[in-house]
Design an enzyme around this catalytic site. Sequence first.
Site, short mmCIF file in Angstrom:
data_model
loop_
_atom_site.label_atom_id
_atom_site.label_comp_id
_atom_site.label_asym_id
_atom_site.label_seq_id
_atom_site.Cartn_x
_atom_site.Cartn_y
_atom_site.Cartn_z
N HIS A 198 0.84 -1.21 0.00
CA HIS A 198 0.00 0.00 0.00
C HIS A 198 0.87 1.26 0.00
O HIS A 198 0.72 2.13 -0.86
CB HIS A 198 -0.91 -0.03 1.24
CG HIS A 198 -1.88 1.09 1.32
ND1 HIS A 198 -3.20 0.98 0.92
CD2 HIS A 198 -1.75 2.38 1.75
CE1 HIS A 198 -3.83 2.13 1.09
NE2 HIS A 198 -2.97 3.00 1.61
N GLU A 199 1.80 1.32 0.94
CA GLU A 199 2.63 2.51 1.04
C GLU A 199 3.59 2.62 -0.14
O GLU A 199 3.93 3.73 -0.57
CB GLU A 199 3.38 2.54 2.37
CG GLU A 199 2.49 2.43 3.61
CD GLU A 199 1.36 3.45 3.65
OE1 GLU A 199 1.45 4.51 2.99
OE2 GLU A 199 0.33 3.18 4.31
N HIS A 225 1.74 4.54 -2.71
CA HIS A 225 1.78 5.99 -2.45
C HIS A 225 3.15 6.56 -2.83
O HIS A 225 3.26 7.60 -3.46
CB HIS A 225 1.53 6.25 -0.96
CG HIS A 225 0.09 6.17 -0.55
ND1 HIS A 225 -0.90 6.91 -1.17
CD2 HIS A 225 -0.53 5.48 0.45
CE1 HIS A 225 -2.07 6.64 -0.57
NE2 HIS A 225 -1.87 5.78 0.41
N GLU A 256 -4.91 7.36 -3.21
CA GLU A 256 -5.39 6.08 -2.71
C GLU A 256 -5.56 5.07 -3.86
O GLU A 256 -5.37 3.87 -3.65
CB GLU A 256 -6.72 6.29 -1.97
CG GLU A 256 -7.19 5.12 -1.14
CD GLU A 256 -6.38 4.88 0.14
OE1 GLU A 256 -5.48 5.70 0.45
OE2 GLU A 256 -6.63 3.86 0.80
#
Lengths: 507, 507
Positions: free
Chosen positions: A271-272, A275, A301
């Site tokens: 997830h990160e 980003h 997101e």
Amino acid sequence: MHSEKKDYEKIKKISKKAALLTSISELLDWDKETYMPSAGGEMRGEQLKLLAGMTHKQMTGKAFSKALSALIDIETGELKATSLPAPEKAALRLWRRDYLRDIALPGKFVEDFTVLTTKAMEVWAEARKNNNFALFAPYLAKIIAMSQKKADLLGYKEHPYDALLNLYEPDITKNEVAKLFSPLKNSIIQLLQTISSKRQLDNQFLSGNFSEEKQLAFGRMLLKDLGYDERRGRLDVSTHPFSCTLHPDDNRITTRIEPDFVMSNILAVLHEFGHGLYEMGLPAEQFGTPLGEAVSLGMHESQSRWWETRIGLSKPFWSRYLPHLQTYYPENFSRISIEQFYRGINKVTPSLIRVEADEVTYTLHIILRFELEVALIEGSLSVKDLPERWNSGMKELLGITPETDREGCLQDIHWAMGGFGYFPTYALGNMYASHFFENFEKNIPDWKNLVEKGDFGSIETWLKDKIHRYGRQYTGRELMEKNSGKSFSEEAYLSYLHKKYSDIYKE
Amino acid sequence: MHSEKKDYEKIKKISKKAALLTSISELLDWDKETYMPSAGGEMRGEQLKLLAGMTHKQMTGKAFSKALSALIDIETGELKATSLPAPEKAALRLWRRDYLRDIALPGKFVEDFTVLTTKAMEVWAEARKNNNFALFAPYLAKIIAMSQKKADLLGYKEHPYDALLNLYEPDITKNEVAKLFSPLKNSIIQLLQTISSKRQLDNQFLSGNFSEEKQLAFGRMLLKDLGYDERRGRLDVSTHPFSCTLHPDDNRITTRIEPDFVMSNILAVLHEFGHGLYEMGLPAEQFGTPLGEAVSLGMHESQSRWWETRIGLSKPFWSRYLPHLQTYYPENFSRISIEQFYRGINKVTPSLIRVEADEVTYTLHIILRFELEVALIEGSLSVKDLPERWNSGMKELLGITPETDREGCLQDIHWAMGGFGYFPTYALGNMYASHFFENFEKNIPDWKNLVEKGDFGSIETWLKDKIHRYGRQYTGRELMEKNSGKSFSEEAYLSYLHKKYSDIYKE
């Protein structure tokens, strides 16, 4: 023409100074969550406040407004600069928009709001700990009142919620979000009913005893495979995972280690990473201009969920990495087949806590919060009725009811920090990702083979080419239309969910 | 009176803002040396430059000079504030002095000097690597010319070197330093001759194979025993050990790990602990005023050397910690007696590299640099003759001659970074420490027992009480006189060296 270029450079110079100050604040925040000695917190607050004030001063000062108004009419938004290329014209429009936002809130108001929410976050933590909604309620009421005032100061056309929403997701209204969420809600509830009639899946094997050291090593191995550039980024551990970017050349991501659950760290890393990849893909030469910034929280997101769910919860990904996991933890996984593993990590169960929700139920958690916060802001729901409405909403959407407010309306920090309008961006991110993904699959039809081979380069190039490199030149919806030729809707996301989960829950 | 207090608060407020900006720069520097991804360096330079400019602007701006000149005549230094307590009067004098220093150098000059030294440090690294003094020489010549100009801009009474020296060590002149160094030089050379006529000591057992993990654990154990407050500080690893302080509540120290030499890390930890303890002992309520700052680099060094040499190279310290070391590394140390160990870590050998020098020869390295840099600044030595003069100086002082400039005049970064005047503070630190130590032994006669028991509290309280808590209210020499009733001289240091080393080298 020469003079327009010169005025543009003037704006850029001030804006870059502000961006440098913001990048310094990012480091202060990162340090606070990773390495700062605990007693340093008070000083850190003062440092951050000083920098925020200085940044605000740069972007609202006379030098800036004078340079800006030479190229664009601040009142009407009409462009005076005619000779500049399209991206720079877009930048001027965005600078103007940000400027209007920045001057809308008086310094005193911003300070009072910060004082209130700082205290409210403390009280909220206490209230959550002791399951005591009454303790938090008066603070929430004050935050709502100030948020209504904030909406008035910022201005809006249709609904006060729009003004708050647009702080996180510009170019979309509450009504448009509601129009997207309505079919989503019905369709996901239906899907959930279908799923609950099927045989339940086993995911017990994901729990066990997983040392921090090994989990971190696994995360680092993934990042290396993904091509996360360690000259330009790093991975650390924090209580809540986050991504923080000082500059496209200096991104830092963190992960959370849960010693008894192996997926938490892995999904956080992916997830990160998503980003981080977005920020690292922004054009460095545009640092300090809107063309060097991410579009919105929702678009951000979409990038994190892309890697976490579309890639990280896919079968080809685990065809490659299950053998790795089996090497790391032979006792836990050597007898688990790829089919079992894939279905296990995608198990759907209605649950009380948003951050623990699976892909299917997650959106329902968001829809509940969206409906409630709209009602709170427009005044059709009062704070005292919130717990009850939360619980009945959970029953309606997910079929379960929290026994405590701690597992109910006290679970998230967002309202305590004054973040009304933030929640919808989580769901929008999933929807944006799916919209992009449809065209991605057409452009790179063999993506599954690539993922299985651990060859992520062309996926990353695709994302950079279609999204990252433009900064804020286009809105999220413009980017999606430009990319697919189709206007954005909830359809791609629903079709993805139905297809994936009716396959997983076929029995 | 009321108005004087009010004016004082105005000054304090601006000064605190500047101190906050400086503390942010400290974090940026710390991060750069510890965790920053390598590609982040360029951006980091821009961030630091921006903050330095903003800090300078605070402390030289009209608001500051106006507030300051209400309480002290900036021209003459005459105090206008009569009702304030003595410490605040001292603060006003220091603010004035710093102000005069800060306005003395035009922004353009500072920037040019930074550009020059940034480049010079790169060239120096290259020159050192390739043992090519000719490559570095033109940059050194330019730095000397600019340093002479800097001295003129800053102003001085007797010698241009004074102006540079006072940037690091105020309240002392080149002549005073020379007067201290002259007996030191003769006496240490004599001591060295005596030592070389004795039986040489064995310290081979300090070399071996010491994993980073274990070394770090040992360092952390020491810090814990020393009472280093982990809520207010932390230990990390960097190429060169340093201490960095954001605020008395947020100190960070680093250590260097040499996998084949066990003492490097231990002495670095003790040294940086001493620096850290000083900063953590400054009065937090005075943060942002001169009363919350350390006296000088020399005084700082007195605190680091106190813990590194007076405590860390003492027999009682190792009576306690040798058994620990034996537990960590039984193969290396189980057969080593405390007597052997104590003499081994204090072995004296003339060597070429300053940072590897023992306690006796260290000062000679400093005296050489002091004499050479004074000559370079006054123009009695030209850059082209530096290598030869360096080598003949080494022969005269230490009896050895470097075979390459790399091990000679190219070994230190200080001149490349424009730090003329910095070196003497290393030797002054040792001398200050010894002067304080004489009285410390009278006040706490059982200090050896305390150290042997690992009870460092009263030593730390003594240092805080005699030194740390005053900030810059007194000069280093005032503090020493206040403490001992004797004026500062080289005698205490010489007497310490002779006593300690004639005992170690008695055979």
